[in-house]
Enzyme design. Structure first.
Site, PDB file in Angstrom:
ATOM      1  N   THR A  15      24.492  33.526  19.773  1.00 58.60           N
ATOM      2  CA  THR A  15      24.327  32.129  20.176  1.00 58.60           C
ATOM      3  C   THR A  15      24.555  31.923  21.664  1.00 58.60           C
ATOM      4  O   THR A  15      25.092  32.784  22.357  1.00 58.60           O
ATOM      5  CB  THR A  15      25.315  31.235  19.393  1.00 58.60           C
ATOM      6  N   ASP A  16      24.132  30.746  22.114  1.00 58.16           N
ATOM      7  CA  ASP A  16      24.422  30.350  23.491  1.00 58.16           C
ATOM      8  C   ASP A  16      25.744  29.582  23.494  1.00 58.16           C
ATOM      9  O   ASP A  16      26.447  29.541  22.483  1.00 58.16           O
ATOM     10  CB  ASP A  16      23.266  29.532  24.081  1.00 58.16           C
ATOM     11  N   PHE A  17      26.083  28.965  24.577  1.00 51.03           N
ATOM     12  CA  PHE A  17      27.365  28.263  24.718  1.00 51.03           C
ATOM     13  C   PHE A  17      27.542  27.112  23.730  1.00 51.03           C
ATOM     14  O   PHE A  17      28.654  26.687  23.465  1.00 51.03           O
ATOM     15  CB  PHE A  17      27.523  27.732  26.148  1.00 51.03           C
ATOM     16  N   SER A  18      26.438  26.633  23.150  1.00 50.43           N
ATOM     17  CA  SER A  18      26.537  25.469  22.247  1.00 50.43           C
ATOM     18  C   SER A  18      26.565  25.860  20.768  1.00 50.43           C
ATOM     19  O   SER A  18      26.595  24.978  19.906  1.00 50.43           O
ATOM     20  CB  SER A  18      25.361  24.519  22.508  1.00 50.43           C
ATOM     21  N   VAL A  20      24.118  27.449  19.237  1.00 50.78           N
ATOM     22  CA  VAL A  20      22.728  27.554  18.776  1.00 50.78           C
ATOM     23  C   VAL A  20      22.223  28.962  19.104  1.00 50.78           C
ATOM     24  O   VAL A  20      22.560  29.522  20.145  1.00 50.78           O
ATOM     25  CB  VAL A  20      21.849  26.484  19.473  1.00 50.78           C
TER      26      VAL A  20
END
Length: 136
Positions: A15-18, A20
């Protein structure tokens, strides 16, 4: 053609920082799907790579559509289907699903390579890709 299905759990590293799934993570998921499709047909890629003719597969072209996001802890299914195998290339269709929901679709052109050059797909593998069976 037979559809191969591979389950993939989304981890933090995907995932990315969020939270997602990062877009490039889908490429890894789909690479695993293509590898497992070949394996399900009774072909060990390591044997192809280590053999006297040393063959491997490389993505030459990919058209990908990101429809909906996946998030951490989702259980995804990567569907992979060989559409055509000819000469040194094969056309593959892939989908990434969460349950019945389609998240990503891709049309992939894969080249068979050896010694830095395009090589014909071996006849036995081509037959298996065309009919979706392990005839070994």
């Amino acid at each position: 053609m037979t559809v191969h299905r591979l389950s993939v759990r989304v981890y933090y590293e995907d995932t990315d920082f969020s939270g997602v799934v990062y877009h490039a993570s889908y490429l890894r998921f789909m690479e695993r799907g293509r590898t497992e499709l070949i394996r399900s047909l009774g072909i060990a890629q390591r044997e192809l790579f280590d053999g006297g003719t040393a063959l491997g597969f490389a993505v030459r072209k990919m058209a990908i559509e990101f429809i909906r996001p996946a998030v951490m802890d989702d259980l995804l299914t990567v569907e992979t289907r060989s559409v055509a195998a000819r000469g040194a290339t094969m056309d593959v269709e892939q989908r990434v699903l969460r349950g019945e929901e389609v998240l990503v679709t891709a049309q992939v052109l894969v080249a068979c390579v050896g010694g830095g050059r395009a090589r014909r797909i071996p006849d036995g593998l081509r037959r298996r890709l065309e009919d979706g069976t392990d005839d070994a």
